[in-house]
Design a protein around this motif. Sequence first.
Motif, PDB file in Angstrom:
ATOM      1  N   LYS A   1       1.070  -1.026   0.124  1.00 42.97           N
ATOM      2  CA  LYS A   1       0.044  -0.271   0.031  1.00 42.97           C
ATOM      3  C   LYS A   1       1.156   1.112  -0.229  1.00 42.97           C
ATOM      4  O   LYS A   1      -0.045   2.238  -0.355  1.00 42.97           O
ATOM      5  N   PHE A   2       2.270   1.211   0.322  1.00 45.05           N
ATOM      6  CA  PHE A   2       2.918   2.102   0.064  1.00 45.05           C
ATOM      7  C   PHE A   2       2.525   3.559  -0.819  1.00 45.05           C
ATOM      8  O   PHE A   2       2.790   4.299  -0.812  1.00 45.05           O
ATOM      9  N   GLU A   3       2.395   3.019  -1.816  1.00 44.12           N
ATOM     10  CA  GLU A   3       2.129   3.983  -3.090  1.00 44.12           C
ATOM     11  C   GLU A   3       0.948   4.343  -3.849  1.00 44.12           C
ATOM     12  O   GLU A   3       1.157   5.266  -4.081  1.00 44.12           O
ATOM     13  N   GLU A   4       0.276   4.493  -2.411  1.00 47.86           N
ATOM     14  CA  GLU A   4      -1.100   4.932  -2.482  1.00 47.86           C
ATOM     15  C   GLU A   4      -1.063   6.050  -1.498  1.00 47.86           C
ATOM     16  O   GLU A   4      -1.920   6.225  -0.001  1.00 47.86           O
ATOM     17  N   ARG A   5       0.076   7.303  -1.202  1.00 50.85           N
ATOM     18  CA  ARG A   5      -0.174   8.645  -0.177  1.00 50.85           C
ATOM     19  C   ARG A   5      -0.856   9.373  -1.343  1.00 50.85           C
ATOM     20  O   ARG A   5      -1.592   9.855  -2.137  1.00 50.85           O
ATOM     21  N   SER A   6      -1.672  10.002  -0.319  1.00 50.19           N
ATOM     22  CA  SER A   6      -2.186  11.048  -0.195  1.00 50.19           C
ATOM     23  C   SER A   6      -2.584  12.220   1.031  1.00 50.19           C
ATOM     24  O   SER A   6      -1.473  11.781   2.048  1.00 50.19           O
ATOM     25  N   TYR A   7      -2.587  13.055   1.212  1.00 51.92           N
ATOM     26  CA  TYR A   7      -2.879  14.193   2.068  1.00 51.92           C
ATOM     27  C   TYR A   7      -3.511  13.776   2.978  1.00 51.92           C
ATOM     28  O   TYR A   7      -4.882  13.695   1.760  1.00 51.92           O
ATOM     29  N   ALA A   8      -3.793  14.853   3.841  1.00 53.13           N
ATOM     30  CA  ALA A   8      -5.671  14.337   5.335  1.00 53.13           C
ATOM     31  C   ALA A   8      -4.941  15.880   5.368  1.00 53.13           C
ATOM     32  O   ALA A   8      -3.731  15.853   6.029  1.00 53.13           O
ATOM     33  N   GLU A   9      -5.668  16.541   6.463  1.00 54.60           N
ATOM     34  CA  GLU A   9      -6.126  17.157   7.314  1.00 54.60           C
ATOM     35  C   GLU A   9      -6.098  16.460   8.859  1.00 54.60           C
ATOM     36  O   GLU A   9      -6.720  15.383   8.950  1.00 54.60           O
ATOM     37  N   ILE A  10      -5.421  17.253   9.418  1.00 54.54           N
ATOM     38  CA  ILE A  10      -4.484  15.980  10.604  1.00 54.54           C
ATOM     39  C   ILE A  10      -5.901  16.733  11.732  1.00 54.54           C
ATOM     40  O   ILE A  10      -6.324  15.430  12.373  1.00 54.54           O
ATOM     41  N   SER A  11      -7.385  17.099  11.538  1.00 53.93           N
ATOM     42  CA  SER A  11      -8.222  16.950  12.766  1.00 53.93           C
ATOM     43  C   SER A  11      -8.575  15.936  12.355  1.00 53.93           C
ATOM     44  O   SER A  11     -10.155  15.879  12.933  1.00 53.93           O
ATOM     45  N   GLU A  12      -8.834  15.772  10.850  1.00 49.99           N
ATOM     46  CA  GLU A  12      -9.909  14.536  10.474  1.00 49.99           C
ATOM     47  C   GLU A  12      -9.470  13.079  10.646  1.00 49.99           C
ATOM     48  O   GLU A  12      -9.454  11.944  10.554  1.00 49.99           O
ATOM     49  N   LEU A  13      -8.090  13.026  11.353  1.00 51.50           N
ATOM     50  CA  LEU A  13      -7.720  11.981  11.606  1.00 51.50           C
ATOM     51  C   LEU A  13      -8.435  11.796  12.868  1.00 51.50           C
ATOM     52  O   LEU A  13      -7.868  12.564  13.550  1.00 51.50           O
TER      53      LEU A  13
END
Length: 61
Positions: A46-58
Amino acid sequence: MELNRAKQILSSSADIEVKYNGVSVWIDQLNEDGKTATVHLRGPNKFEERSYAEISELKEE
């Protein structure tokens, strides 16, 4: 999630489950803006599937 907790999880050697939109992810890095993180899906190959996320949504499970 708060930024300080994300920093703790990132530096921890423990396996701490974090979810983004209900999907289990690893936090790769916290971005310089202090509001987003680079994450990837947990699991084999799964390492290829990087994305950005809002920290507040983690969410820590």
